[in-house]
Design a protein around this motif. Structure first.
Motif, PDB file in Angstrom:
ATOM      1  N   ALA A 210      32.084 -57.329 -12.279  1.00  0.00           N
ATOM      2  CA  ALA A 210      31.524 -58.047 -13.009  1.00  0.00           C
ATOM      3  C   ALA A 210      29.926 -57.892 -12.751  1.00  0.00           C
ATOM      4  CB  ALA A 210      31.858 -59.570 -13.229  1.00  0.00           C
ATOM      5  N   ALA A 211      29.340 -57.817 -11.626  1.00  0.00           N
ATOM      6  CA  ALA A 211      28.129 -57.755 -11.255  1.00  0.00           C
ATOM      7  C   ALA A 211      27.957 -56.277 -11.622  1.00  0.00           C
ATOM      8  CB  ALA A 211      27.985 -58.181 -10.013  1.00  0.00           C
ATOM      9  N   LEU A 212      28.668 -55.580 -11.106  1.00  0.00           N
ATOM     10  CA  LEU A 212      28.064 -53.833 -11.153  1.00  0.00           C
ATOM     11  C   LEU A 212      27.990 -53.512 -12.840  1.00  0.00           C
ATOM     12  CD1 LEU A 212      30.297 -52.283  -8.174  1.00  0.00           C
ATOM     13  CD2 LEU A 212      27.799 -52.283  -8.556  1.00  0.00           C
ATOM     14  N   GLU A 213      28.922 -54.162 -13.671  1.00  0.00           N
ATOM     15  CA  GLU A 213      28.875 -53.841 -15.044  1.00  0.00           C
ATOM     16  C   GLU A 213      27.795 -54.004 -15.502  1.00  0.00           C
ATOM     17  OE1 GLU A 213      32.489 -55.105 -16.472  1.00  0.00           O
ATOM     18  OE2 GLU A 213      33.606 -53.193 -15.732  1.00  0.00           O
ATOM     19  N   LEU A 241      21.619 -55.398  -6.607  1.00  0.00           N
ATOM     20  CA  LEU A 241      21.746 -55.663  -7.825  1.00  0.00           C
ATOM     21  C   LEU A 241      23.508 -56.340  -7.955  1.00  0.00           C
ATOM     22  CD1 LEU A 241      20.189 -53.484 -10.445  1.00  0.00           C
ATOM     23  CD2 LEU A 241      19.597 -55.965 -10.212  1.00  0.00           C
ATOM     24  N   ALA A 242      24.087 -55.462  -7.016  1.00  0.00           N
ATOM     25  CA  ALA A 242      25.532 -56.034  -6.880  1.00  0.00           C
ATOM     26  C   ALA A 242      25.472 -57.265  -5.865  1.00  0.00           C
ATOM     27  CB  ALA A 242      26.324 -54.700  -6.396  1.00  0.00           C
ATOM     28  N   LEU A 243      24.690 -57.545  -5.010  1.00  0.00           N
ATOM     29  CA  LEU A 243      24.662 -58.668  -4.097  1.00  0.00           C
ATOM     30  C   LEU A 243      25.478 -59.921  -4.558  1.00  0.00           C
ATOM     31  CD1 LEU A 243      24.518 -58.724  -1.220  1.00  0.00           C
ATOM     32  CD2 LEU A 243      22.431 -59.645  -1.287  1.00  0.00           C
ATOM     33  N   PRO A 244      24.909 -60.425  -5.847  1.00  0.00           N
ATOM     34  CA  PRO A 244      25.509 -61.658  -6.468  1.00  0.00           C
ATOM     35  C   PRO A 244      26.953 -61.666  -6.360  1.00  0.00           C
ATOM     36  CG  PRO A 244      23.383 -61.256  -7.476  1.00  0.00           C
ATOM     37  CD  PRO A 244      23.637 -59.851  -6.487  1.00  0.00           C
ATOM     38  N   GLY A 245      27.482 -60.458  -7.195  1.00  0.00           N
ATOM     39  CA  GLY A 245      28.837 -60.225  -7.114  1.00  0.00           C
ATOM     40  C   GLY A 245      29.548 -60.311  -6.000  1.00  0.00           C
ATOM     41  N   VAL A 246      28.925 -59.794  -4.713  1.00  0.00           N
ATOM     42  CA  VAL A 246      29.426 -59.531  -3.430  1.00  0.00           C
ATOM     43  C   VAL A 246      29.602 -61.168  -3.014  1.00  0.00           C
ATOM     44  CG1 VAL A 246      29.494 -58.840  -1.068  1.00  0.00           C
ATOM     45  CG2 VAL A 246      28.699 -57.042  -2.978  1.00  0.00           C
TER      46      VAL A 246
END
Lengths: 318, 269
Positions: A210-213, A241-246
């Motif tokens: 979801a974050a990467l999209e 930018l992907a960190l919040p998703g991780v």
């Protein structure tokens, strides 16, 4: 057109029954309807769930009489003090380390899947990827754990594959690692870790995807135009930018590992984790206060974790 | 830039391996249900047989747990459907004080580790002196099933245009008629999907259940006992296949029922 003289327009239609009257009542008092809609779920969650949590807290402040084995309902901090005994601190530390290792493993293994699904998979492939992550997420937890018991067993498929490919030496070297090795994979920390990673992996992939999209392709193009290599783009653009998703995913992997007591019981050493300690204290030992105090530990750890995660903006992708 | 449209080989391989890692282990459950070896997990199986399905059918200790699991899942799903839909309807109607807190409260039973929900309920039963029964299991299951129904229903309410409700009122329908003839048909597939997911979740749940079941045995608890102290190992595999199928089919159906929307069943995250 009208044969009959036009009737005056009724301001309100006459009520045709109790249904109409109630509808009118709700229309005039929207708060009433809202209250009626909310009452049952609120009561259920308030009484059953919050009530139980309160009971958990209450029990954790009781203590067990050492001679009679009866729970004494008097306020004390004695039970919490027991958590700080060396053996109990060991359990907590072991669990937190395992949760951290599992989270790291899920992030590393899950990232390529999430990135591929978010960026390159299109149409039918996208649906296949999504379903490919969703099905393992929802399929039976026990069946998944059981499958790994079959795989990791000493006489199981991994030993067989290692013998077939002539890599038994590597397997034995891994198993003889001090601390995390063991007699076979199914009785070692490595085995426990693999099963945890497997079972919680989908919980990590979905928020990461979801974050990467949301990472705009134009940013990646800009990065390339400015002369960044792929590795530099990854490190300085994609990863931040992907960190919040991780982090969002790690909330699940961390919290679920903290509380699990089935996996360490089926695959691993006999060393206890928080979940197993709670289970044993409330069951065979009959020490509900200590079990309750132990169950408060993951709550506290998760509250700290969530506070940090919130600062990193992890909740925007949930 | 060709690199922007074609994935790097390394990434494709890693993503493919990741997906294989997620799916291959389950296949072994099926293979081992046919093995002739009942004492160890020997691979490859020394021989293949279908006799374990008949043996499992004849084992009388499997039927009562299966029956209890189905009963608990059915009651919990029904309760969760009512409570989850009500909560979703309230949330979609209005912004009110404590709205954010309520959505957190609905999410909490599934966000916190199951052992906390289980231990909490166990503490409460102990404080109140409540004996274990089917209903103590249902209390736990319905609580974490609400969020599943809620997520599906709230997503559908969001997509439901408010104007059709107004149109219904303009045509003279009262609130109940509008609910029955307009809202419910539009919600139906989302509720069906949520209900099936809740059923699958309840049918398979073991962590909370061990704390709320006492001496009773649901099918997952039966399986857990067999994992800790195995008797006829392939029989456990046969039961595992049954559990897998009972959860797999509803999940797949739920996916197809809610596909195409912004929110998909179970996505929730």
């Amino acid at each position: 057109m009208n044969a009959a003289p036009p009737e005056p327009v009724a301001v309100t239609l006459p009520a045709r029954g109790p249904g109409d009257r109630l509808s009118g009542l709700f229309w005039r008092h929207p708060k009433l309807l809202l209250g009626l809609l909310l009452a049952p779920p609120l009561l259920w969650l308030g009484v059953v769930y919050l009530g139980s949590l309160a009971a958990l807290l209450l029990q954790s402040f009781y203590y067990i009489d050492e001679f009679s084995g009866v729970v004494v309902p008097e306020f004390t901090l004695k039970t919490y003090a027991e958590l700080f005994r060396a053996q109990n601190l060991d359990i907590i530390l072991r669990t937190v380390l395992m949760a951290a290792a599992v989270t790291l493993g899920c992030a590393v293994i899950g990232f390529p899947v999430a990135y591929f699904a978010a960026r390159y998979a299109k149409g039918a492939w996208k649906a296949a990827f999504y379903l490919g992550v969703l099905l393992p997420l929802w399929s039976s937890y026990l069946v998944k754990v059981y499958a790994w018991k079959l795989i990791l067993a000493k006489e199981g498929i991994i030993t067989w594959a290692a013998e077939g490919t002539g890599t038994s030496a590597i397997l034995n070297a891994v198993l003889s690692l001090p601390g995390i090795g063991g007699n076979s994979l199914s009785t070692s920390y490595i085995g426990t870790w693999v099963v945890f990673v497997y079972v919680w992996l989908p919980y990590m992939i979905l928020p990461m995807q979801a974050a990467l999209e949301r990472v705009p392709v134009s940013l990646l193009e800009a990065s390339a135009d400015l002369g960044a290599t792929r590795a530099q783009t990854f490190r300085t653009v994609i990863l931040p930018l992907a960190l919040p998703g991780v982090i969002a995913g790690s909330i699940f992997t961390f919290s679920l590992t903290l509380g699990d007591y089935i996996i360490p019981q089926i695959v691993g050493t006999s060393a206890r984790f928080i979940g197993l300690a709670v289970y044993q204290f409330q069951g065979t030992a009959g020490n509900i206060p200590l079990a309750a105090a132990f169950a408060v530990v993951p709550i506290v750890i998760m509250l700290v974790y969530l506070t940090i995660a919130k600062r990193q903006g992890a909740f925007d992708v949930l | 830039m060709s690199s922007e449209t074609r994935p790097p080989v390394g990434l494709t391989v890693a993503a493919g391996l990741g997906l294989l890692f997620l799916h291959l282990p389950i296949l072994l459950i099926f293979l081992y249900a046919f093995t002739t070896e009942e004492r160890t997990y020997q691979f490859p199986p020394p021989g293949l047989t279908t006799k374990w399905f008949a043996v499992a059918w004849a084992r009388e200790d499997i039927w009562p747990p299966l029956y209890l699991s189905l009963k608990v899942a059915a009651i919990s799903t029904a309760l969760a459907l009512v409570l989850g839909t009500l909560a979703a309807a309230a949330m979609s109607r209005a912004r009110f004080f404590g709205r954010e807190q309520l959505s957190l409260l609905i999410l909490l039973p599934i966000a916190l580790p199951g052992i906390i929900t289980g231990m909490s309920l166990r503490s409460a039963f102990d404080v109140m002196g409540m004996p274990f029964s089917t209903w103590t299991i249902v209390l736990g299951h319905a609580t974490f099933c609400i969020v599943i129904v809620f997520n599906n229903a709230v997503a559908r309410f969001r997509r439901l245009s408010g104007s059709i409700v107004e149109a219904s009122a303009d045509l003279g329908a009262n609130g109940f008629q509008t609910f029955w003839h307009v809202i419910l048909p539009n919600l139906a597939s989302a509720l069906l999907a949520g209900g099936m997911l809740a059923f699958a979740l309840s049918f398979d749940e073991v962590i909370v259940t061990t704390f709320t079941a006492g001496q009773q045995s649901t099918l997952p608890i039966w399986m857990l006992n067999e994992l800790v102290r195995p008797r006829q190992r392939p029989v456990t595999n046969v039961v595992a296949i049954v559990v897998f199928a009972t959860t797999f089919v509803p999940i797949l159906l739920a996916y197809y029922l809610t596909r195409g929307g912004d929110d998909t069943a179970g996505a929730g995250k």
